[in-house]
Design an enzyme around this catalytic site. Structure first.
Site, PDB file in Angstrom:
ATOM      1  N   TYR A   1      -2.388  -0.987  10.424  1.00  0.00           N
ATOM      2  CA  TYR A   1      -2.291  -1.173   8.966  1.00  0.00           C
ATOM      3  C   TYR A   1      -0.924  -0.711   8.459  1.00  0.00           C
ATOM      4  CZ  TYR A   1      -4.002  -1.007   4.071  1.00  0.00           C
ATOM      5  OH  TYR A   1      -4.193  -1.190   2.723  1.00  0.00           O
TER       6      TYR A   1
ATOM      7  N   SER B   1       0.862  -1.182   0.000  1.00  0.00           N
ATOM      8  CA  SER B   1       0.000   0.000   0.000  1.00  0.00           C
ATOM      9  C   SER B   1       0.894   1.226   0.000  1.00  0.00           C
ATOM     10  CB  SER B   1      -0.849  -0.004   1.282  1.00  0.00           C
ATOM     11  OG  SER B   1      -1.448   1.258   1.496  1.00  0.00           O
TER      12      SER B   1
END
Ligand code: NAD
Length: 261
Positions: A156, A143
């Site tokens: 995350y 990401s």
């Protein structure tokens, strides 16, 4: 059909980016194993569509990415049923948005297990199958949050940064075996994962839905447009080809310029 004769296992591929990877690989003739949760009829429809597109078989495996023994069984099952595990895409992921002092520990544990640790177990199980054939492609969906942070995403961001370290290490270990190991790091892609975090972000930051869309999500993306799952899948397809065999240990951004800022 340059992937005829290859088998791909894609974790978290019942929706979003994972399903786009499966469609792209099947369209090039790969046999595919899809995985993830969701409505049984919708999953079966996706599996049947993939089988007919690839002509080489498509299976669904319900392995839970928090359970190492189920991950190993999925990889070995793919090798047994479909002749190998040539391509592994670690894509399963979840998100939770909250400041660290309000972040439930069990959510943090689940994010780390699904977004990061599952990739370690899947690579551990898949690498011997790839070494046996002297060819392999491992791709993990990291990401933009593997490169930069945003508030309220401690678990995350931690997991995605870890995934990049895992990728670099396994790339070095497998470099002389015809195996490449890379991450793709998307910016905001319009999928159920992004849609689901809008209410929490509204709550955490006291914003309206439109403000979250424009001032939080697309604010980070200079193109002011969501990335599409197909754009991410196109890069994965490139990484599976011969032209990409010198690309290993890399973290490639598809983020509309986000991490250039
Ligand atoms: P999504 O919610 O559409 O897909 C997530 C997939 O993971 C689904 O198939 C779901 O069933 C599966 N999954 C969740 N928990 C699982 C578990 N315990 N075991 C097995 N499967 C499980 O989301 P998406 O946006 O397509 O996300 C896919 C990946 O892309 C994730 O790793 C995510 O972090 C990453 N990513 C997404 C974006 C984005 O903007 N959407 C941006 C960067 C990275």
């Amino acid at each position: 059909m340059f992937l005829k004769g290859k088998t791909a296992v894609i974790t978290g591929s019942t929706s979003g980016i994972g399903l786009a990877y499966a469609r792209a690989l099947a369209a090039e003739g790969a046999a595919v194993v899809i995985n993830g949760f969701g409505d049984a009829d919708a999953i079966e429809a996706a599996r049947a569509e993939l089988a007919s597109v690839s002509g080489a078989g498509a299976l669904y495996d319900a392995a839970d990415m928090t359970k190492p023994e189920e991950i190993g069984a999925m990889i070995d099952g793919a090798a047994r049923e479909l002749g190998g595990v040539d391509i592994l895409i670690n894509n399963a992921g979840i998100q939770h948005v909250a400041p660290i002092d309000e972040f439930p520990a069990e959510k943090m544990e689940a994010i780390v297990a699904i977004n990061m640790t599952s990739a370690w177990y899947a690579m551990q199980a898949a690498v011997p199958h790839m070494k046996a054939k002297g060819w392999g492609r491992i791709i993990s969906t990291a990401s933009a949050h593997s490169l930069v942070a945003s508030p309220n995403k401690s678990a995350y961001v931690m997991a995605k940064h870890g995934l990049v370290g895992l990728t670099k290490t396994v790339a070095l270990e497998t470099a002389t075996h015809g195996i490449t190991v890379n991450c793709i790091s998307p910016g905001y892609v319009w999928t159920p994962l992004v849609e689901a975090q809008i209410p929490d972000t509204m709550k955490a930051r006291g914003l309206t839905r439109d403000q979250v869309m424009n001032d939080v999500l697309l604010a980070a993306q200079p193109t002011k447009a969501f990335v599409t799952p197909e754009q991410v899948a196109a890069l994965a397809l490139f990484l599976c080809g011969d032209a990409a065999k010198a690309i290993t240990g890399a973290n490639l951004s598809v983020d509309g310029g986000w991490t250039a800022m």
